[in-house]
Design an enzyme around this catalytic site. Structure first.
Site, PDB file in Angstrom:
ATOM      1  CG  ASP A  14      13.237   6.437 -25.807  1.00  0.00           C
ATOM      2  OD1 ASP A  14      14.474   6.493 -25.680  1.00  0.00           O
ATOM      3  OD2 ASP A  14      12.489   7.379 -25.515  1.00  0.00           O
ATOM      4  CD  GLU A 171      12.279  13.543 -29.195  1.00  0.00           C
ATOM      5  OE1 GLU A 171      13.463  13.701 -29.569  1.00  0.00           O
ATOM      6  OE2 GLU A 171      11.932  13.701 -28.005  1.00  0.00           O
TER       7      GLU A 171
HETATM    8  C1  6LW Z   1      15.019   9.549 -27.913  1.00  0.00           C
HETATM    9  C2  6LW Z   1      13.941  10.558 -28.108  1.00  0.00           C
HETATM   10  C3  6LW Z   1      13.520  10.612 -26.698  1.00  0.00           C
HETATM   11  O1  6LW Z   1      15.799   9.333 -29.012  1.00  0.00           O
HETATM   12  O2  6LW Z   1      14.645  10.656 -25.933  1.00  0.00           O
HETATM   13  O3  6LW Z   1      11.860  10.190 -25.183  1.00  0.00           O
HETATM   14  C4  6LW Z   1      15.734  10.227 -26.758  1.00  0.00           C
HETATM   15  N1  6LW Z   1      12.304  10.493 -26.364  1.00  0.00           N
HETATM   16  O4  6LW Z   1      12.886  10.179 -28.924  1.00  0.00           O
HETATM   17  C5  6LW Z   1      16.629   9.328 -25.983  1.00  0.00           C
HETATM   18  O5  6LW Z   1      15.832   8.453 -25.221  1.00  0.00           O
END
Ligand code: 6LW
Length: 507
Positions: A14, A171
């Site tokens: 991330d 996300e």
């Molecule tokens: C993070 C989400 C994700 O909050 O995994 O890779 C979660 N993306 O965006 C935890 O790393």
């Protein structure tokens, strides 16, 4: 110019990046590891040096009781009018979104300002004296509100900006003003093999946002033969020459059938805008382990020493604890030039903060060694090397007292199983000094120990796949380090580590 991906090897997921004049700064997620959110500096986007952690005080980060797949999720770093902001989510009870600030990213960061807006993967956008917070929301999508930075309160009700292209888990949002458009880049598909970056844009901050016609703008989902998978969760930055780059996460499945044990790592990808004003990442090609791009002039940092001899007054930045450590569980001063560990009754099977100090396994092929002095006086006291994915999936290679004898052993915790797979009784008069070596390769760990006679003794093997995220679950990667356990809370036998080294043997 060629460069290698990942630019940050080991559990650095991330990634978020910002630039201040010639300097780039990057942060990544840390879940239940303490300190939280490492911050890196670079001048060329390829060579990175850790300059600290954003969350290194109990008053900033309380991980007590947090599940190992919870804790600190995706951070975002932004710079605005002389201040650095790091906004992130503490997932779990008494958690939420918060941000910390500093004017010196190499120094201390503020205590948290908790944010009213819910969801995960928060990011900030600044414009005309106003501050906007974006995060995931319910129903599924990316929501934005204007916020009061001082109070953390929403000044407007969080509003759905974009639900993505229909992939699950929209996300990882970031918002950019480029030219006459607002660009919203997100991830969809979940942070596994269907992970992908998508983008939408609008002439109006509040939308409506129009999806890019060539979404997903980046994904390895349809390329199972690529050595990099699960690419997603990206952030965008322009360098001093006006060239664009994306950092994102990826995994390197390497433990046989698609499993990865190092966690999600950080990649660097060149990007550019096409004639229609849409982002094209790496010229539409897949990310590679060896990249070719018009890079910035090299600004290399010296590699940190692979061996830590514990001579400093504080721990090297690469070291981490599982949750907030009891201060009495370790010391760099009780014994000069030794890292002294004092075992607790908490073991690596527990969800607390056992006596463990570890660093990310940052190479698929590497040699991990330590030398320590330890004469366990009480039954069940133990110390040595631990290879740790989570409390249900970890390997220990150490010395203990069992049935009255001092033994060197290997234990493999794999789900509900926890067999001792090697054991050898040590002569009571043999030296307290033992050297342990773990030879790591993509498929296995090979254990070898050496006593005072310098003769190497094999202690069997363990498979990396049982420490993989696919088997263990969660979002982290293997940490390698030193641990100690002492069932007897009084008169704990100290384990004094002389040195610890991780030597990468990756290309
Ligand atoms: C993070 C989400 C994700 O909050 O995994 O890779 C979660 N993306 O965006 C935890 O790393």
């Amino acid at each position: 110019m060629q460069y290698r991906n990942p630019i940050l090897s080991g559990m650095y997921p991330d990634p978020s990046i910002c630039r201040v004049e010639d300097d780039f700064y990057l942060v990544t997620s840390t879940f239940c590891y303490f300190p939280g959110v490492p911050i890196f500096h670079s001048r060329d986007l390829i060579h990175w040096r850790q300059i600290g952690h954003c969350l290194n005080r109990d008053s900033q980060l309380n991980l007590k009781g947090k599940h190992s797949a919870h804790g600190i999720y995706a951070p975002t770093i932004r710079y605005h009018e002389g201040t650095f902001y790091m906004v992130t989510t503490l997932v779990g009870e008494h958690g939420g979104n918060f941000y910390v600030t500093t004017d010196d990213p190499t120094g201390s960061w503020s205590d948290p300002v908790w944010l009213e807006q819910e969801g995960i993967d928060p990011t900030l956008y600044f414009e005309d004296g106003r501050v906007y917070l974006l995060s995931t929301g319910t129903p599924s999508g990316i929501y934005m509100s204007e916020i009061d930075l001082l109070t953390g309160k929403c000044l407007t009700t969080p509003r759905l900006l974009w639900g993505g292209m229909g992939g699950r888990y929209p996300e990882g949002p970031h918002l950019y003003r480029i030219g006459t458009y607002y660009y919203l880049m997100i991830s969809e598909g979940g942070t596994e093999y269907a992970h992908r970056l998508t983008m939408a844009r609008s002439s109006n901050l509040w939308g409506p946002y129009t999806p890019c016609p060539h979404n997903p703008i980046f994904s390895h989902q349809d390329h199972p033969s690529s050595p990099l998978q699960a690419t997603g969760h990206g952030d965008l930055v322009m360098d001093t020459r006006g060239q664009w780059w994306v950092v994102c996460l990826a995994i390197r499945p390497s433990a046989g059938f698609p499993t990865h044990h190092l966690g999600r790592e950080t990649l660097l990808l060149p990007a550019a805008w096409d004639e229609a004003g849409w982002l094209v990442i790496n010229q539409g090609k897949l990310a590679a382990l060896m990249m070719e791009a018009d890079t910035l002039p090299a600004f290399p940092y010296p590699d940190p020493p692979s061996r830590d001899t514990f001579e400093g007054a504080s721990l090297d930045l690469r070291w981490n604890f599982i949750r907030n450590p009891p201060s009495a569980s370790w010391s760099l001063v009780d014994h000069p030039r030794r890292l002294r560990l004092l075992g607790q009754s908490a073991t690596l099977d527990d969800g607390g903060s056992p006596t463990f100090i570890g660093q990310r396994q940052s190479a698929l092929n590497c040699q991990i060694r330590t030398q320590f002095s330890f004469l366990p006086a009480h039954e069940g006291e133990e110390a040595g090397i631990a290879l740790y994915q989570n409390e249900h999936h970890h390997y220990e290679f150490g010395v203990t007292r069992r049935a009255g004898e001092r033994v060197v052993f290997v234990r493999q915790r794999i789900g509900v199983l926890s067999p001792i797979t090697f054991e050898h009784v040590l002569a009571e008069d043999s030296s307290a000094v033992v050297t342990l070596r773990v030879e790591a390769s993509p498929l296995e760990y090979r254990f070898v120990y050496t006593l005072g006679d310098g003769i190497e003794h094999p202690a069997g093997i363990a498979l990396t796949r049982y420490l993989s995220s696919e088997v263990a679950g969660g979002f982290t990667g293997v940490f390698v380090g030193m641990y100690a356990i002492s069932p007897a809370s009084e008169a704990v036998t100290p384990a004094d580590f002389h040195w610890f080294e991780l030597i990468s043997q990756d290309e």
